[in-house]
Scaffold this motif. Sequence first.
Motif, PDB file in Angstrom:
ATOM      1  N   VAL A 182       0.872  -1.165   0.000  1.00  0.00           N
ATOM      2  CA  VAL A 182       0.000   0.000   0.000  1.00  0.00           C
ATOM      3  C   VAL A 182       0.907   1.212   0.000  1.00  0.00           C
ATOM      4  N   THR A 183       0.688   2.115  -0.949  1.00  0.00           N
ATOM      5  CA  THR A 183       1.548   3.287  -1.053  1.00  0.00           C
ATOM      6  C   THR A 183       0.734   4.486  -1.513  1.00  0.00           C
ATOM      7  N   TYR A 184       1.398   5.570  -1.789  1.00  0.00           N
ATOM      8  CA  TYR A 184       0.748   6.803  -2.214  1.00  0.00           C
ATOM      9  C   TYR A 184       1.558   7.394  -3.374  1.00  0.00           C
ATOM     10  N   PRO A 185       0.954   8.273  -4.168  1.00  0.00           N
ATOM     11  CA  PRO A 185       1.608   8.764  -5.383  1.00  0.00           C
ATOM     12  C   PRO A 185       2.983   9.388  -5.168  1.00  0.00           C
TER      13      PRO A 185
ATOM     14  N   PHE B  15       9.668   2.393  -9.986  1.00  0.00           N
ATOM     15  CA  PHE B  15       9.169   1.322  -9.124  1.00  0.00           C
ATOM     16  C   PHE B  15       8.343   0.319  -9.923  1.00  0.00           C
ATOM     17  N   PHE B  16       7.610   0.819 -10.907  1.00  0.00           N
ATOM     18  CA  PHE B  16       6.775  -0.043 -11.753  1.00  0.00           C
ATOM     19  C   PHE B  16       7.614  -1.089 -12.489  1.00  0.00           C
TER      20      PHE B  16
ATOM     21  N   GLU C 274      -1.278  13.784 -11.370  1.00  0.00           N
ATOM     22  CA  GLU C 274      -1.004  15.199 -11.088  1.00  0.00           C
ATOM     23  C   GLU C 274      -0.008  15.350  -9.930  1.00  0.00           C
ATOM     24  N   VAL C 275      -0.141  14.527  -8.906  1.00  0.00           N
ATOM     25  CA  VAL C 275       0.780  14.568  -7.762  1.00  0.00           C
ATOM     26  C   VAL C 275       2.190  14.202  -8.222  1.00  0.00           C
TER      27      VAL C 275
ATOM     28  N   ALA D 158       4.920  12.541 -14.975  1.00  0.00           N
ATOM     29  CA  ALA D 158       3.517  12.131 -15.104  1.00  0.00           C
ATOM     30  C   ALA D 158       3.341  11.218 -16.307  1.00  0.00           C
ATOM     31  N   ALA D 159       4.088  11.496 -17.380  1.00  0.00           N
ATOM     32  CA  ALA D 159       3.997  10.643 -18.585  1.00  0.00           C
ATOM     33  C   ALA D 159       4.506   9.229 -18.285  1.00  0.00           C
TER      34      ALA D 159
END
Length: 191
Positions: free
Chosen positions: A14-17, A134-135, A154-155, A186-187
């Motif tokens: 579980v993570t955040y942008p 990370f992806f 956006e973040v 973002a891209a």
Amino acid sequence: TLNAISEGKAHIIVTYPAALVEKVITREIIDKKTLRLKQGEAVDPDFVFDVLIEYGFERDDFVYEPGQFAIRGGIIDVFSYAYDLPFRIEFAGNQVGSIRSFDPETQLSKQHHAEIDILANIEQKTGEETRIPFFDFIPQQSVWWMYDAVSAREVVQKYYDKAVEAYVQLSGEIKRSEPAQLFITAADFQS
């Protein structure tokens, strides 16, 4: 987390942008900066000492935070960056006799371990290592759930732009990595 993913032990993350903006080191670098010890294996304690110094661990009287180690006779206490508790490694000559995690405040043993990974501080950026999104680090068959992908994008861009702005304001002759080497855009997030 990267160590757990690398070993196939992380099943849910579980993570955040904002956490996804920063690129991470490759599995090869993790392997290079990890010392794996197993109970019963033949290992010279002096070799462990040398590796800890090479990994940037600091010798202290007692360990209470990651990156520290202490030596008392045939015992090495070490706080790896890969775990929440430090380990006490007892040597019988040149053999790992036992490995136990322990509470740094009480010094009481918590759990016996058959093997452990002593991981260097992989967050320390030297500029020499290749970093990847990370992806790209996680297994390809991973499943993703996002609450709001548009907002997350956006973040990511906001944090990338802040990194570019900070980089432009840097001065001096110290060589620094460019934001594109350390952060995703973002891209990148979208793709």
